[in-house]
Design a protein around this motif. Structure first.
Motif, PDB file in Angstrom:
ATOM      1  N   PRO A 200       0.796  -1.223   0.000  1.00  0.00           N
ATOM      2  CA  PRO A 200       0.000   0.000   0.000  1.00  0.00           C
ATOM      3  C   PRO A 200       0.831   1.277   0.000  1.00  0.00           C
ATOM      4  O   PRO A 200       0.337   2.338  -0.362  1.00  0.00           O
ATOM      5  N   MET A 201       2.099   1.201   0.416  1.00  0.00           N
ATOM      6  CA  MET A 201       2.889   2.415   0.569  1.00  0.00           C
ATOM      7  C   MET A 201       4.088   2.486  -0.369  1.00  0.00           C
ATOM      8  O   MET A 201       5.007   3.270  -0.147  1.00  0.00           O
ATOM      9  N   ARG A 202       4.117   1.666  -1.400  1.00  0.00           N
ATOM     10  CA  ARG A 202       5.204   1.774  -2.369  1.00  0.00           C
ATOM     11  C   ARG A 202       5.144   3.136  -3.061  1.00  0.00           C
ATOM     12  O   ARG A 202       4.089   3.597  -3.455  1.00  0.00           O
ATOM     13  N   GLY A 203       6.305   3.739  -3.196  1.00  0.00           N
ATOM     14  CA  GLY A 203       6.360   5.069  -3.778  1.00  0.00           C
ATOM     15  C   GLY A 203       6.302   6.172  -2.746  1.00  0.00           C
ATOM     16  O   GLY A 203       6.394   7.351  -3.096  1.00  0.00           O
ATOM     17  N   TRP A 204       6.158   5.802  -1.479  1.00  0.00           N
ATOM     18  CA  TRP A 204       6.139   6.770  -0.390  1.00  0.00           C
ATOM     19  C   TRP A 204       7.472   6.721   0.342  1.00  0.00           C
ATOM     20  O   TRP A 204       8.213   5.753   0.262  1.00  0.00           O
ATOM     21  N   SER A 205       7.744   7.778   1.100  1.00  0.00           N
ATOM     22  CA  SER A 205       8.916   7.793   1.966  1.00  0.00           C
ATOM     23  C   SER A 205       8.646   8.739   3.128  1.00  0.00           C
ATOM     24  O   SER A 205       7.831   9.675   3.016  1.00  0.00           O
ATOM     25  N   GLU A 206       9.325   8.483   4.211  1.00  0.00           N
ATOM     26  CA  GLU A 206       9.192   9.371   5.370  1.00  0.00           C
ATOM     27  C   GLU A 206       9.658  10.779   5.019  1.00  0.00           C
ATOM     28  O   GLU A 206       9.066  11.766   5.452  1.00  0.00           O
ATOM     29  N   ARG A 207      10.721  10.872   4.239  1.00  0.00           N
ATOM     30  CA  ARG A 207      11.249  12.177   3.845  1.00  0.00           C
ATOM     31  C   ARG A 207      10.228  12.965   3.029  1.00  0.00           C
ATOM     32  O   ARG A 207      10.049  14.180   3.224  1.00  0.00           O
ATOM     33  N   LEU A 208       9.543  12.278   2.115  1.00  0.00           N
ATOM     34  CA  LEU A 208       8.533  12.949   1.299  1.00  0.00           C
ATOM     35  C   LEU A 208       7.420  13.507   2.178  1.00  0.00           C
ATOM     36  O   LEU A 208       6.998  14.656   2.019  1.00  0.00           O
ATOM     37  N   ILE A 209       6.937  12.696   3.131  1.00  0.00           N
ATOM     38  CA  ILE A 209       5.860  13.139   4.009  1.00  0.00           C
ATOM     39  C   ILE A 209       6.296  14.318   4.865  1.00  0.00           C
ATOM     40  O   ILE A 209       5.598  15.332   4.970  1.00  0.00           O
ATOM     41  N   SER A 210       7.474  14.194   5.470  1.00  0.00           N
ATOM     42  CA  SER A 210       7.928  15.257   6.371  1.00  0.00           C
ATOM     43  C   SER A 210       8.201  16.554   5.606  1.00  0.00           C
ATOM     44  O   SER A 210       7.795  17.640   6.046  1.00  0.00           O
ATOM     45  N   ASP A 211       8.860  16.476   4.454  1.00  0.00           N
ATOM     46  CA  ASP A 211       9.153  17.688   3.686  1.00  0.00           C
ATOM     47  C   ASP A 211       7.872  18.375   3.228  1.00  0.00           C
ATOM     48  O   ASP A 211       7.768  19.613   3.265  1.00  0.00           O
ATOM     49  N   THR A 212       6.901  17.582   2.807  1.00  0.00           N
ATOM     50  CA  THR A 212       5.661  18.156   2.282  1.00  0.00           C
ATOM     51  C   THR A 212       4.824  18.786   3.389  1.00  0.00           C
ATOM     52  O   THR A 212       4.394  19.942   3.291  1.00  0.00           O
ATOM     53  N   LEU A 213       4.593  18.042   4.465  1.00  0.00           N
ATOM     54  CA  LEU A 213       3.725  18.549   5.530  1.00  0.00           C
ATOM     55  C   LEU A 213       4.400  19.633   6.362  1.00  0.00           C
ATOM     56  O   LEU A 213       3.788  20.648   6.699  1.00  0.00           O
ATOM     57  N   GLY A 215       6.703  21.527   5.336  1.00  0.00           N
ATOM     58  CA  GLY A 215       6.846  22.713   4.511  1.00  0.00           C
ATOM     59  C   GLY A 215       5.633  23.611   4.624  1.00  0.00           C
ATOM     60  O   GLY A 215       5.729  24.833   4.441  1.00  0.00           O
ATOM     61  N   ARG A 216       4.484  23.010   4.919  1.00  0.00           N
ATOM     62  CA  ARG A 216       3.249  23.797   5.098  1.00  0.00           C
ATOM     63  C   ARG A 216       3.046  24.189   6.549  1.00  0.00           C
ATOM     64  O   ARG A 216       2.658  25.315   6.845  1.00  0.00           O
ATOM     65  N   TRP A 217       3.305  23.282   7.470  1.00  0.00           N
ATOM     66  CA  TRP A 217       3.193  23.564   8.907  1.00  0.00           C
ATOM     67  C   TRP A 217       4.510  23.155   9.570  1.00  0.00           C
ATOM     68  O   TRP A 217       4.750  21.956   9.785  1.00  0.00           O
ATOM     69  N   PRO A 218       5.382  24.095   9.877  1.00  0.00           N
ATOM     70  CA  PRO A 218       6.707  23.766  10.428  1.00  0.00           C
ATOM     71  C   PRO A 218       6.640  23.386  11.902  1.00  0.00           C
ATOM     72  O   PRO A 218       7.099  24.113  12.790  1.00  0.00           O
ATOM     73  N   VAL A 219       6.066  22.222  12.156  1.00  0.00           N
ATOM     74  CA  VAL A 219       5.905  21.714  13.522  1.00  0.00           C
ATOM     75  C   VAL A 219       6.350  20.249  13.539  1.00  0.00           C
ATOM     76  O   VAL A 219       6.468  19.615  12.489  1.00  0.00           O
ATOM     77  N   PRO A 220       6.590  19.691  14.728  1.00  0.00           N
ATOM     78  CA  PRO A 220       7.010  18.283  14.803  1.00  0.00           C
ATOM     79  C   PRO A 220       5.992  17.335  14.171  1.00  0.00           C
ATOM     80  O   PRO A 220       4.781  17.552  14.239  1.00  0.00           O
ATOM     81  N   LEU A 221       6.518  16.264  13.548  1.00  0.00           N
ATOM     82  CA  LEU A 221       5.695  15.259  12.878  1.00  0.00           C
ATOM     83  C   LEU A 221       5.971  13.896  13.487  1.00  0.00           C
ATOM     84  O   LEU A 221       7.124  13.530  13.726  1.00  0.00           O
ATOM     85  N   VAL A 222       4.914  13.141  13.762  1.00  0.00           N
ATOM     86  CA  VAL A 222       5.032  11.784  14.287  1.00  0.00           C
ATOM     87  C   VAL A 222       4.334  10.834  13.331  1.00  0.00           C
ATOM     88  O   VAL A 222       3.183  11.063  12.944  1.00  0.00           O
ATOM     89  N   LEU A 223       5.032   9.770  12.934  1.00  0.00           N
ATOM     90  CA  LEU A 223       4.460   8.732  12.082  1.00  0.00           C
ATOM     91  C   LEU A 223       4.156   7.495  12.911  1.00  0.00           C
ATOM     92  O   LEU A 223       4.892   7.164  13.840  1.00  0.00           O
ATOM     93  N   GLU A 224       3.075   6.787  12.571  1.00  0.00           N
ATOM     94  CA  GLU A 224       2.748   5.552  13.271  1.00  0.00           C
ATOM     95  C   GLU A 224       1.904   4.664  12.369  1.00  0.00           C
ATOM     96  O   GLU A 224       1.205   5.150  11.472  1.00  0.00           O
ATOM     97  N   ASN A 225       1.996   3.369  12.589  1.00  0.00           N
ATOM     98  CA  ASN A 225       1.147   2.420  11.880  1.00  0.00           C
ATOM     99  C   ASN A 225      -0.320   2.682  12.228  1.00  0.00           C
ATOM    100  O   ASN A 225      -0.646   2.970  13.381  1.00  0.00           O
ATOM    101  N   ASP A 226      -1.214   2.574  11.254  1.00  0.00           N
ATOM    102  CA  ASP A 226      -2.614   2.948  11.479  1.00  0.00           C
ATOM    103  C   ASP A 226      -3.321   2.056  12.489  1.00  0.00           C
ATOM    104  O   ASP A 226      -4.087   2.534  13.341  1.00  0.00           O
TER     105      ASP A 226
END
Length: 431
Positions: A200-213, A215-226
């Motif tokens: 489901p997540m091929r083509g995604w990366s943590e770097r892509l998510i963090s840079d994109t989000l 870049g819009r809201w410069p606040v800490p980001l936490v990733l977790e399994n759904d």
């Protein structure tokens, strides 16, 4: 992006501001505090608590006076005052109402300052994503859902998520975004160690998510399994109820099948972040082929995707259609979903024998349906020794669609206001 073939579409009747008072009932009682075993204790003799550790102690209380802090920490009055001034200047604490006077000047109460602060959460699933704004206290204020089509490019999905998030935040004017929680259907070990090799997540990366989000809201980001986020959300409800839950297992049963385990308030991730990935437990050596390439996985038999495949001759095209037909007691759909519930119960039987949880929560679009709950309970009971489950409750999710949202917000709050994070932030402010 072609307007005739949108990859994301806003779901009807899903955007709903909850207002500053939050949701009624169960959602308003979740706990966003750290588990008791992490609460700050008095400092060793001669050692003053850092500002971050002092805030941790204040957050664990409903309200505390300076005199009480002096007594509990053993700090000098001068050092305590200095720490409190740091926290006040950073808008992390505030002095509010006075205590009842007992003679003399009434004492002010020192509280964590959660006013007008929100966490932006994104729960990305296989077929849709839920975007919400959640208060620091764990109350969803506004939320929306968008449909996500198949293998849409990650950049376009993120653009749609940002647009949805902006619309949600417009319903919370004056509130400050202090952190972002992003739930993904992929293994997550810890920050910087996210595995994206699942289909489901091929083509995604943590770097892509963090840079994109960020870049819009410069606040800490936490990733977790759904699924793990769902478990953390349900555990926060149990913690608020002080029900003595030591181990909670939550299953997310929708398009896919995943599980999360929370022990003493902390998620179990495993060595590669795959703890709870029960969808790829092999039921048989043959059987239908799974998306992972093997045959006989639980997901190939019982996932929402598998159910739709089994019912395609009925022109059932979505899990919402399945739920509607279940509610109408359609014989074929009922039998198909019952078999899926029994397969999940069979796999859970072995898992329950290993971890012996206090509570099993069934969530997701299909998981909390009464038929699935009954099927899972019956299969677990028939395939597991009574002494292994005599104190285990199997129940539907009580938070529903808010479970993953609240779980992600809880993780963000825990990360944002950990003693180490607070001390680092205050150090930067003084440099």
């Amino acid at each position: 992006m072609s307007s005739s073939t949108p990859f994301c579409q806003a779901a009807e009747h899903k955007c709903r501001p909850h207002g500053r008072q939050g949701l009624r009932g169960v959602v308003t009682s979740v706990s966003m505090h750290d588990p008791p075993r992490l609460q700050a204790a008095a400092a060793p003799a001669g050692v003053a608590l850092s500002a971050g550790r002092l805030l941790h102690l204040i957050r664990s209380e409903s309200g505390v006076t300076r005199a009480q802090l002096l007594a509990r920490t053993g700090m000098s009055r001068t050092t305590l005052t200095e720490r409190l001034e740091q926290l006040t200047a950073a808008r992390l604490i505030r002095e509010s109402r006075s205590t009842d006077p007992t003679g003399g000047r009434p004492a002010k109460i020192i509280e964590f300052d959660a006013a007008d602060k929100v966490v932006l959460t994104i729960d990305l699933g296989h077929t849709h994503a839920r975007v919400a704004a959640v208060s620091i206290a764990g109350v969803p204020l506004a939320a929306t859902e968008i449909a996500v089509k198949g293998r849409s490019p990650s950049e376009l999905v993120l653009a749609a998520l940002i647009k949805a998030a902006e619309e949600v935040l417009q319903r919370c004017p004056g509130w400050e975004v202090v952190g972002i929680g992003f739930g993904v259907p992929a293994p997550v070990v810890q920050e910087g160690q996210t595995h994206w090799d699942s289909s489901p997540m091929r083509g995604w990366s943590e770097r892509l998510i963090s840079d994109t989000l960020q870049g819009r809201w410069p606040v800490p980001l936490v990733l977790e399994n759904d699924a793990r986020a769902l478990a953390i959300g349900e555990d926060s409800l149990m913690s608020s109820a002080e029900s003595g839950v030591d181990i909670l297992l939550a299953v997310k049963f929708g398009w896919g099948i995943g599980a999360g385990v929370v022990m003493d308030g902390h998620p179990l991730r495993g060595s590669t972040g795959a703890a709870g990935d029960i969808g790829h437990t092999r039921v048989t050596r043959d059987g239908p082929r799974c998306r992972c390439g093997r045959r006989g996985c639980l997901a190939a038999y019982a996932s929402g995707r598998a159910i739709l495949r089994q019912l395609r001759h009925r022109r059932v095209t979505s899990l919402s259609d399945v739920v509607t037909l279940l509610d109408r007691k359609d014989p074929e759909v009922t039998a198909t979903v019952r078999r899926a519930g029994e397969a999940i119960g069979h796999v859970l039987g072995g898992l329950l024998a290993c971890i012996n949880p206090s509570v099993v929560v069934l969530g997701g679009l299909l998981g909390h349906h009464p038929l699935v709950v009954r099927s899972v309970r019956a299969e677990v009971k028939s395939s597991t020794l009574p002494r292994m489950i005599e104190r285990t409750s199997i129940q539907p999710s009580r938070l529903g669609e808010d479970a993953g949202t609240i779980g992600m917000a809880r993780l963000v709050v825990r990360s944002l206001y950990s003693p180490e994070a607070v001390d680092s932030r205050l150090k930067l402010l003084t440099e």
